[in-house]
Design a protein around this motif. Structure first.
Motif, mmCIF file in Angstrom:
data_model
loop_
_atom_site.group_PDB
_atom_site.id
_atom_site.type_symbol
_atom_site.label_atom_id
_atom_site.label_comp_id
_atom_site.label_asym_id
_atom_site.label_seq_id
_atom_site.Cartn_x
_atom_site.Cartn_y
_atom_site.Cartn_z
ATOM 1 N N THR A 28 62.206 -91.058 -38.712
ATOM 2 C CA THR A 28 61.635 -91.536 -39.965
ATOM 3 C C THR A 28 61.806 -90.484 -41.050
ATOM 4 O O THR A 28 62.025 -89.303 -40.774
ATOM 5 C CB THR A 28 60.135 -91.866 -39.820
ATOM 6 O OG1 THR A 28 59.424 -90.682 -39.432
ATOM 7 C CG2 THR A 28 59.908 -92.961 -38.791
ATOM 8 N N LEU A 40 52.512 -96.565 -41.794
ATOM 9 C CA LEU A 40 53.816 -96.890 -41.223
ATOM 10 C C LEU A 40 53.998 -96.213 -39.869
ATOM 11 O O LEU A 40 53.634 -95.040 -39.706
ATOM 12 C CB LEU A 40 54.935 -96.446 -42.169
ATOM 13 C CG LEU A 40 54.914 -97.042 -43.579
ATOM 14 C CD1 LEU A 40 56.119 -96.569 -44.371
ATOM 15 C CD2 LEU A 40 54.854 -98.566 -43.538
ATOM 16 N N TRP A 45 59.553 -93.922 -43.641
ATOM 17 C CA TRP A 45 60.585 -94.964 -43.621
ATOM 18 C C TRP A 45 61.402 -94.839 -42.340
ATOM 19 O O TRP A 45 61.912 -93.769 -42.030
ATOM 20 C CB TRP A 45 61.537 -94.813 -44.814
ATOM 21 C CG TRP A 45 60.920 -94.896 -46.172
ATOM 22 C CD1 TRP A 45 60.800 -93.895 -47.079
ATOM 23 C CD2 TRP A 45 60.369 -96.063 -46.803
ATOM 24 N NE1 TRP A 45 60.200 -94.343 -48.227
ATOM 25 C CE2 TRP A 45 59.920 -95.673 -48.091
ATOM 26 C CE3 TRP A 45 60.210 -97.391 -46.398
ATOM 27 C CZ2 TRP A 45 59.329 -96.568 -48.961
ATOM 28 C CZ3 TRP A 45 59.612 -98.283 -47.271
ATOM 29 C CH2 TRP A 45 59.184 -97.879 -48.542
ATOM 30 N N VAL A 51 65.310 -102.278 -43.298
ATOM 31 C CA VAL A 51 64.024 -102.282 -43.992
ATOM 32 C C VAL A 51 64.134 -103.261 -45.156
ATOM 33 O O VAL A 51 65.092 -103.211 -45.936
ATOM 34 C CB VAL A 51 63.656 -100.882 -44.517
ATOM 35 C CG1 VAL A 51 62.372 -100.941 -45.352
ATOM 36 C CG2 VAL A 51 63.501 -99.901 -43.362
ATOM 37 N N LEU A 172 60.541 -103.321 -40.692
ATOM 38 C CA LEU A 172 59.527 -103.072 -41.714
ATOM 39 C C LEU A 172 59.847 -103.930 -42.926
ATOM 40 O O LEU A 172 60.969 -103.919 -43.440
ATOM 41 C CB LEU A 172 59.508 -101.592 -42.115
ATOM 42 C CG LEU A 172 58.531 -101.198 -43.221
ATOM 43 C CD1 LEU A 172 57.085 -101.421 -42.776
ATOM 44 C CD2 LEU A 172 58.745 -99.751 -43.643
ATOM 45 N N ARG A 173 58.834 -104.686 -43.392
ATOM 46 C CA ARG A 173 58.995 -105.541 -44.561
ATOM 47 C C ARG A 173 57.802 -105.313 -45.489
ATOM 48 O O ARG A 173 56.645 -105.482 -45.082
ATOM 49 C CB ARG A 173 59.090 -107.011 -44.179
ATOM 50 C CG ARG A 173 60.115 -107.323 -43.103
ATOM 51 C CD ARG A 173 60.262 -108.821 -42.899
ATOM 52 N NE ARG A 173 61.054 -109.426 -43.980
ATOM 53 C CZ ARG A 173 61.088 -110.743 -44.227
ATOM 54 N NH1 ARG A 173 60.326 -111.572 -43.522
ATOM 55 N NH2 ARG A 173 61.847 -111.221 -45.199
ATOM 56 N N LEU A 174 58.089 -104.921 -46.724
ATOM 57 C CA LEU A 174 57.047 -104.664 -47.704
ATOM 58 C C LEU A 174 57.265 -105.560 -48.918
ATOM 59 O O LEU A 174 58.389 -105.678 -49.414
ATOM 60 C CB LEU A 174 57.063 -103.200 -48.155
ATOM 61 C CG LEU A 174 56.920 -102.126 -47.071
ATOM 62 C CD1 LEU A 174 56.951 -100.740 -47.713
ATOM 63 C CD2 LEU A 174 55.645 -102.312 -46.264
ATOM 64 N N ILE A 187 52.018 -105.028 -46.756
ATOM 65 C CA ILE A 187 52.792 -104.870 -45.530
ATOM 66 C C ILE A 187 52.953 -106.242 -44.892
ATOM 67 O O ILE A 187 52.022 -106.787 -44.305
ATOM 68 C CB ILE A 187 52.111 -103.881 -44.564
ATOM 69 C CG1 ILE A 187 51.980 -102.501 -45.226
ATOM 70 C CG2 ILE A 187 52.908 -103.776 -43.259
ATOM 71 C CD1 ILE A 187 51.252 -101.480 -44.382
ATOM 72 N N LYS A 189 55.372 -106.982 -42.580
ATOM 73 C CA LYS A 189 55.726 -106.820 -41.172
ATOM 74 C C LYS A 189 55.876 -105.336 -40.863
ATOM 75 O O LYS A 189 56.454 -104.583 -41.646
ATOM 76 C CB LYS A 189 57.044 -107.543 -40.864
ATOM 77 C CG LYS A 189 57.555 -107.396 -39.437
ATOM 78 C CD LYS A 189 58.907 -108.093 -39.274
ATOM 79 C CE LYS A 189 59.486 -107.912 -37.883
ATOM 80 N NZ LYS A 189 60.833 -108.554 -37.759
ATOM 81 N N ARG A 190 55.319 -104.929 -39.736
ATOM 82 C CA ARG A 190 55.492 -103.578 -39.232
ATOM 83 C C ARG A 190 55.288 -103.609 -37.734
ATOM 84 O O ARG A 190 54.788 -104.601 -37.186
ATOM 85 C CB ARG A 190 54.482 -102.611 -39.873
ATOM 86 C CG ARG A 190 53.024 -102.924 -39.534
ATOM 87 C CD ARG A 190 52.056 -101.937 -40.147
ATOM 88 N NE ARG A 190 50.663 -102.328 -39.909
ATOM 89 C CZ ARG A 190 49.608 -101.642 -40.335
ATOM 90 N NH1 ARG A 190 49.784 -100.534 -41.054
ATOM 91 N NH2 ARG A 190 48.382 -102.071 -40.079
ATOM 92 N N ARG A 191 55.659 -102.556 -37.062
ATOM 93 C CA ARG A 191 55.440 -102.462 -35.626
ATOM 94 C C ARG A 191 54.011 -101.974 -35.396
ATOM 95 O O ARG A 191 53.759 -100.797 -35.173
ATOM 96 C CB ARG A 191 56.457 -101.516 -34.985
ATOM 97 C CG ARG A 191 57.860 -102.110 -34.923
ATOM 98 C CD ARG A 191 58.886 -101.125 -34.432
ATOM 99 N NE ARG A 191 60.148 -101.783 -34.135
ATOM 100 C CZ ARG A 191 61.284 -101.146 -33.889
ATOM 101 N NH1 ARG A 191 61.312 -99.819 -33.927
ATOM 102 N NH2 ARG A 191 62.385 -101.821 -33.619
#
Length: 235
Positions: A28, A40, A45, A51, A172-174, A187, A189-191
């Protein structure tokens, strides 16, 4: 080892509990905004994956949001693929991005843009690739995500906010919306667990970064003709 003592990371580093952020296993880059980094997985990132930044309109603040990360990546060029307007030399220099490091790529259409992005990722010759795209097929996103996984490149796609309702292989989607002093970041989508409340990110005011009448020095960013990208991308 008892069942109670088994942790998900002991099974595989890519596994995580739905109630927790993913523990690691991927490189990252710090976002430069502590309020965002702490939300995150890995604290920044993710590199080597897709991303998604989802915006109401291009230029809402995505470059200023990425500025700290782009400034920290100094070994290889930064590629801007299909930017909304001409990069402004003075504005980008103000946020620490020298035109000597920038590779500007304009193509005739989205198919050529996705092809160019895939070649850049597979070549692994750029620290970061930012691709602005209005429309993207699921198959194209999967190809780009797969190419990114072997690249070691910070790969960001800037797409319309309406794409948030579509599925994406992005890890990752912001969603970015303008605010009085910067951006409201949701946010998508994230893990890790979902977060209902958006984050407020203060952005430092800057000169214009993209413009129809941009001011550029004599040495322009290199432009690449689609379908003729060399194996090694340089400026």
């Amino acid at each position: 080892m008892s069942a109670a003592a088994i942790h998900t990371e002991d099974i595989h580093p890519s596994l995580w509990r739905a109630s927790q952020l993913a523990g690691g296993g991927e490189r990252t880059v710090d976002t430069g905004y502590p309020v965002l980094s702490t939300e995150l997985p890995g604290g920044g990132w993710p590199v080597g994956v897709l991303v998604d930044l989802l915006v109401q309109q291009a230029g809402v603040g995505e470059m200023r949001l990425l500025r700290p990360a782009l400034s920290a990546l100094t070994a290889r060029p930064v590629a801007l693929l299909q930017p909304p307007h001409i990069p402004d030399g003075l504005g980008l220099a103000y946020i620490g991005l020298s035109l000597d490091r920038l590779l500007q790529i304009k193509t005739a259409g989205s198919a050529d843009a996705f092809w160019s992005a895939e070649q850049i990722l597979r070549a692994g010759s750029c620290d970061a690739l930012i691709l602005w795209a209005q429309h993207a097929k699921a198959s194209s996103l999967r190809r780009l995500h797969l190419a990114a996984q072997s690249s070691g490149t910070l790969f960001v796609m800037v797409r319309p906010l309406t794409a948030a309702q579509d599925s994406s292989p992005a890890v990752l989607r912001l969603a970015l919306r303008p605010a009085a002093d910067g951006l409201m970041v949701e946010i998508v989508k994230r893990r890790g667990p979902t977060r209902a409340e958006p984050l407020s990110i203060s952005l430092q005011p800057t000169p214009v970064l993209f413009s129809h009448h941009a001011r550029l020095p004599r040495r322009l960013p290199a432009e690449v003709v689609s379908r003729s990208l060399p194996a090694q991308v340089v400026v």
